[in-house]
Design a protein around this motif. Structure first.
Motif, PDB file in Angstrom:
ATOM      1  N   LEU A   4       0.829  -1.205   0.000  1.00 53.44           N
ATOM      2  CA  LEU A   4       0.000   0.000   0.000  1.00 53.44           C
ATOM      3  C   LEU A   4       0.869   1.263   0.000  1.00 53.44           C
ATOM      4  O   LEU A   4       0.606   2.208  -0.745  1.00 53.44           O
ATOM      5  CB  LEU A   4      -0.953   0.001   1.200  1.00 53.44           C
ATOM      6  N   THR A   5       1.893   1.272   0.811  1.00 53.54           N
ATOM      7  CA  THR A   5       2.785   2.437   0.889  1.00 53.54           C
ATOM      8  C   THR A   5       3.483   2.673  -0.448  1.00 53.54           C
ATOM      9  O   THR A   5       3.517   3.803  -0.957  1.00 53.54           O
ATOM     10  CB  THR A   5       3.819   2.252   2.017  1.00 53.54           C
ATOM     11  N   ILE A   6       4.019   1.632  -1.029  1.00 56.56           N
ATOM     12  CA  ILE A   6       4.700   1.754  -2.330  1.00 56.56           C
ATOM     13  C   ILE A   6       3.716   2.218  -3.402  1.00 56.56           C
ATOM     14  O   ILE A   6       4.035   3.085  -4.220  1.00 56.56           O
ATOM     15  CB  ILE A   6       5.384   0.423  -2.722  1.00 56.56           C
ATOM     16  N   THR A   7       2.528   1.657  -3.388  1.00 63.95           N
ATOM     17  CA  THR A   7       1.495   2.062  -4.357  1.00 63.95           C
ATOM     18  C   THR A   7       1.144   3.535  -4.193  1.00 63.95           C
ATOM     19  O   THR A   7       1.015   4.267  -5.181  1.00 63.95           O
ATOM     20  CB  THR A   7       0.236   1.182  -4.187  1.00 63.95           C
ATOM     21  N   THR A  72      -0.103   9.434   1.586  1.00 62.97           N
ATOM     22  CA  THR A  72       1.242   8.867   1.564  1.00 62.97           C
ATOM     23  C   THR A  72       2.036   9.341   2.776  1.00 62.97           C
ATOM     24  O   THR A  72       2.756   8.561   3.403  1.00 62.97           O
ATOM     25  CB  THR A  72       1.965   9.239   0.254  1.00 62.97           C
ATOM     26  N   ALA A  73       1.885  10.616   3.118  1.00 59.43           N
ATOM     27  CA  ALA A  73       2.567  11.152   4.302  1.00 59.43           C
ATOM     28  C   ALA A  73       2.143  10.380   5.555  1.00 59.43           C
ATOM     29  O   ALA A  73       2.990  10.015   6.386  1.00 59.43           O
ATOM     30  CB  ALA A  73       2.257  12.636   4.457  1.00 59.43           C
ATOM     31  N   SER A  80       7.206   4.877  10.380  1.00 56.89           N
ATOM     32  CA  SER A  80       8.372   5.507  11.024  1.00 56.89           C
ATOM     33  C   SER A  80       9.377   6.128  10.050  1.00 56.89           C
ATOM     34  O   SER A  80      10.559   6.253  10.358  1.00 56.89           O
ATOM     35  CB  SER A  80       9.089   4.517  11.951  1.00 56.89           C
ATOM     36  N   HIS A  81       8.892   6.545   8.908  1.00 57.08           N
ATOM     37  CA  HIS A  81       9.711   7.296   7.948  1.00 57.08           C
ATOM     38  C   HIS A  81       9.340   8.777   8.114  1.00 57.08           C
ATOM     39  O   HIS A  81       8.713   9.387   7.245  1.00 57.08           O
ATOM     40  CB  HIS A  81       9.444   6.827   6.512  1.00 57.08           C
ATOM     41  N   LEU A 160      13.570   9.849  -1.726  1.00 59.71           N
ATOM     42  CA  LEU A 160      15.019   9.644  -1.639  1.00 59.71           C
ATOM     43  C   LEU A 160      15.503   9.463  -0.198  1.00 59.71           C
ATOM     44  O   LEU A 160      16.593   8.942   0.019  1.00 59.71           O
ATOM     45  CB  LEU A 160      15.755  10.797  -2.313  1.00 59.71           C
ATOM     46  N   ARG A 161      14.699   9.879   0.766  1.00 61.67           N
ATOM     47  CA  ARG A 161      15.053   9.715   2.184  1.00 61.67           C
ATOM     48  C   ARG A 161      14.705   8.317   2.715  1.00 61.67           C
ATOM     49  O   ARG A 161      15.093   7.970   3.827  1.00 61.67           O
ATOM     50  CB  ARG A 161      14.325  10.752   3.038  1.00 61.67           C
ATOM     51  N   ILE A 162      13.991   7.537   1.944  1.00 63.32           N
ATOM     52  CA  ILE A 162      13.559   6.217   2.400  1.00 63.32           C
ATOM     53  C   ILE A 162      14.669   5.196   2.131  1.00 63.32           C
ATOM     54  O   ILE A 162      15.184   5.102   1.017  1.00 63.32           O
ATOM     55  CB  ILE A 162      12.270   5.774   1.671  1.00 63.32           C
TER      56      ILE A 162
END
Length: 167
Positions: A4-7, A72-73, A80-81, A160-162
């Protein structure tokens, strides 16, 4: 949750890129072409384009971008990102204010006023109407283009921070 997060990341970037591309095309081609045309033709063409843009293809990018970025946020925050979540939240707020709200408060009223114009055979009157409209409209369109690009860059910075191993 990972899928779900990637989508949602993909959907957010895609919608944001689509709306930036839409606004940018007006900056670098559409308005220049209309400005070069006979003002009577430019007014009628702009009226037709404004009438046609309210459709099911345009709506997801225009209205869905801040929603997708915001969701997404939230997903990134839950996972925890936090820095990435902040970047996506910033992107959502930036597009919401400088894309969606600006359009609804400035460009749409200008478009509706132009829609009420009846193009007469008077070329000088048409030139005055088009000149008054086009310059102001383009300034605000450039602002929303920059705003939607800024939102995209914020979201990209969030990606890019992930650490891919931790998603």
């Amino acid at each position: 949750m990972k899928i779900l997060t990637i989508t949602m990341i993909f959907l957010s970037l895609t919608l944001n890129a689509a709306i930036f591309g839409f606004f940018f095309a007006w900056v670098c081609s559409t308005m220049w072409g209309l400005d070069a045309a006979d003002p009577r033709v430019a007014i009628e063409a702009m009226q037709a384009m404004n009438a046609s843009v309210r459709n099911a293809v345009f709506a997801p990018a225009f209205f869905g971008t801040p929603v997708a970025l915001g969701l997404t946020a939230i997903l990134l925050y839950i996972r925890s990102h936090h820095l990435s979540a902040a970047a996506f939240a910033g992107a959502a707020v930036t597009y919401f204010c400088l894309g969606l709200v600006l359009t609804m408060m400035v460009n749409v009223p200008m478009n509706e006023a132009l829609a009420g114009v009846t193009v007469s055979g008077d070329a000088e009157e048409a030139r005055r109407i088009w000149s008054d409209y086009s310059g102001r409209w383009q300034v605000w369109n450039q602002i929303r283009s920059i705003g939607s690009l800024t939102a995209f860059l914020l979201a990209l910075a969030g990606v890019l921070r992930i650490d891919p191993r931790s998603i």
